[in-house]
Design a protein around this motif. Sequence first.
Motif, PDB file in Angstrom:
ATOM      1  N   LEU A  85      30.073  53.789  -9.698  1.00 47.50           N
ATOM      2  CA  LEU A  85      29.481  52.879 -10.671  1.00 47.50           C
ATOM      3  C   LEU A  85      30.446  51.780 -11.079  1.00 47.50           C
ATOM      4  N   LYS A  86      29.879  50.610 -11.328  1.00 46.65           N
ATOM      5  CA  LYS A  86      30.647  49.426 -11.717  1.00 46.65           C
ATOM      6  C   LYS A  86      30.167  48.949 -13.079  1.00 46.65           C
ATOM      7  N   PRO A  87      31.005  48.234 -13.806  1.00 41.45           N
ATOM      8  CA  PRO A  87      30.553  47.700 -15.105  1.00 41.45           C
ATOM      9  C   PRO A  87      29.285  46.870 -14.985  1.00 41.45           C
ATOM     10  N   GLU A  88      29.103  46.191 -13.874  1.00 40.53           N
ATOM     11  CA  GLU A  88      27.898  45.365 -13.697  1.00 40.53           C
ATOM     12  C   GLU A  88      26.637  46.193 -13.474  1.00 40.53           C
ATOM     13  N   ASP A  89      26.770  47.504 -13.341  1.00 43.87           N
ATOM     14  CA  ASP A  89      25.604  48.383 -13.264  1.00 43.87           C
ATOM     15  C   ASP A  89      25.067  48.723 -14.648  1.00 43.87           C
ATOM     16  N   THR A  90      25.780  48.306 -15.679  1.00 42.95           N
ATOM     17  CA  THR A  90      25.331  48.567 -17.045  1.00 42.95           C
ATOM     18  C   THR A  90      23.983  47.907 -17.295  1.00 42.95           C
ATOM     19  N   ALA A  91      23.026  48.718 -17.740  1.00 37.84           N
ATOM     20  CA  ALA A  91      21.662  48.223 -17.942  1.00 37.84           C
ATOM     21  C   ALA A  91      20.803  49.349 -18.508  1.00 37.84           C
ATOM     22  N   VAL A  92      19.619  48.982 -18.926  1.00 37.77           N
ATOM     23  CA  VAL A  92      18.584  49.984 -19.194  1.00 37.77           C
ATOM     24  C   VAL A  92      17.843  50.206 -17.872  1.00 37.77           C
TER      25      VAL A  92
END
Length: 121
Positions: A85-92
């Motif tokens: 996982l990457k920070p850019e995967d942060t989401a709902v």
Amino acid sequence: QVQLVESGGGVVQAGGSLVLSCAASGTIFSINTMAWYRQAPGKQRELVEGIANGGNTNYADSVKGRFNIARDDAKKTVYLQMNSLKPEDTAVYYCKAVIRTDVSTRQYQYWGKGTLVTVSS
């Protein structure tokens, strides 16, 4: 009535893994496509990965090789294994299913309420 309920979201460090689950319940005759979408703050909702009832999958280039979708039709559940996982995967993350509620050919789209995934750097 049909409900989709997601679970498995949370906070994880970059490089970590999470597994999301989405269970369908209610008046269901059959389930066609099941899919995961995500929406990051200030961005449009986008397809992450989908799986047809025959097993064919499609996915966003950004998750290729890192995420994997699977379904258990007996449990009316779809899963999303998320690795590296990457920070850019942060989401709902939202679950969507295309469902027949009776013997007719009519199909309807249903959405879950979403589960938040936060990836810290």
